[in-house]
Design an enzyme around this catalytic site. Sequence first.
Site, PDB file in Angstrom:
ATOM      1  N   GLY A  14       0.842  -1.180   0.000  1.00  0.00           N
ATOM      2  CA  GLY A  14       0.000   0.000   0.000  1.00  0.00           C
ATOM      3  C   GLY A  14       0.881   1.235   0.000  1.00  0.00           C
ATOM      4  CB  VAL A 102      -0.035  -5.807   6.387  1.00  0.00           C
ATOM      5  CG1 VAL A 102       1.050  -6.592   5.691  1.00  0.00           C
ATOM      6  CG2 VAL A 102       0.065  -5.964   7.897  1.00  0.00           C
ATOM      7  N   GLY A 103      -1.110  -2.382   6.935  1.00  0.00           N
ATOM      8  CA  GLY A 103      -2.298  -1.628   7.320  1.00  0.00           C
ATOM      9  C   GLY A 103      -2.131  -0.970   8.675  1.00  0.00           C
ATOM     10  CG  ASP A 143      -4.174   7.354  10.819  1.00  0.00           C
ATOM     11  OD1 ASP A 143      -4.691   7.945   9.852  1.00  0.00           O
ATOM     12  OD2 ASP A 143      -2.949   7.299  11.004  1.00  0.00           O
ATOM     13  CG  HIS A 277       2.627  26.698 -22.787  1.00  0.00           C
ATOM     14  ND1 HIS A 277       2.858  25.362 -22.987  1.00  0.00           N
ATOM     15  CD2 HIS A 277       3.538  27.356 -23.537  1.00  0.00           C
ATOM     16  CE1 HIS A 277       3.864  25.199 -23.825  1.00  0.00           C
ATOM     17  NE2 HIS A 277       4.296  26.407 -24.181  1.00  0.00           N
TER      18      HIS A 277
END
Length: 298
Positions: A14, A102-103, A143, A277
């Site tokens: 991830g 893994v997380g 989280d 640009h």
Amino acid sequence: PDSLPKSLLVIGSGAIGIEFASFYSALGVDVTVVEVQNRILPVEDEEISKLAHVAFVKQGLTIHTGATVEQLRNTAHGVSARLRTANGIATEIAVERVIMAVGITGNVEGLGLEEQGVRIDRGHIVVDEWCRAGAPGLYAIGDVVGPPWLAHKAMREGVLCVEKITGVEGVRPLNPANVPGCTYCTPQIASLGLTERAARESAHELRIGRYPYAANGKAIALGETEGLVKTIFDAKTGALLGAHMIGAEVTELIQGFAIGKTLETTEAELMATIFPHPTLSEMMHESVLDAFGRALHV
């Protein structure tokens, strides 16, 4: 440790795993990545994942997808890892260090949350759209409430949570589809909204645009010609469903699409927008134009 390891195993590909893998590889470490899914960066658009895989292998990373780590064993010189590869073959590799990526699981044990009526789902606190955690006066953000595990998502949750508590008018719940995701590896990866697969599974008729870095003057001048900007639209309404990017500075560029999506823009407004640009951002414009058969610089 006070020195770099010569070799490193990263378990999980991830954003966190890939960021560590890319960082250490750039410093000369021999990096091996193991991912149980059939591709790296499994939450990203498949086309972007494939381009990233090619870029990382070119840089020297060893990547095993569809593979598992069956055993880790400390040795006198580091760690011995037994892998089961996608074809079912078991193999042993020796590395100095291992990163488990893994997380993320919330640190919620032993706090008495369940006794207060808080529900825990797979290590994360379940909250409503205002971050209320199911107990009077208790809120949770970041989280600990689950993916996406991103600092900017946590910050927005904190703001809307406090504004709701204090009675600020016009507060809107967080829309996960409008949260940009960024992976700070080389090349950078950034995304927003639905992947192509998710959009098709949602029964949308799609218009998809792509524009390569190799066709952009600023990218050529920078020596950064590897990359792609991909945009996904609802063919009937012109709504921007998703944007997916890989290449130099895409973590800066993605905010343009985030603003557009938050404002519920359509392809008409994006095509009418003037992009300066020479810039990398011109590729965003060209990708939108390409989705509707109107690309100018190809």
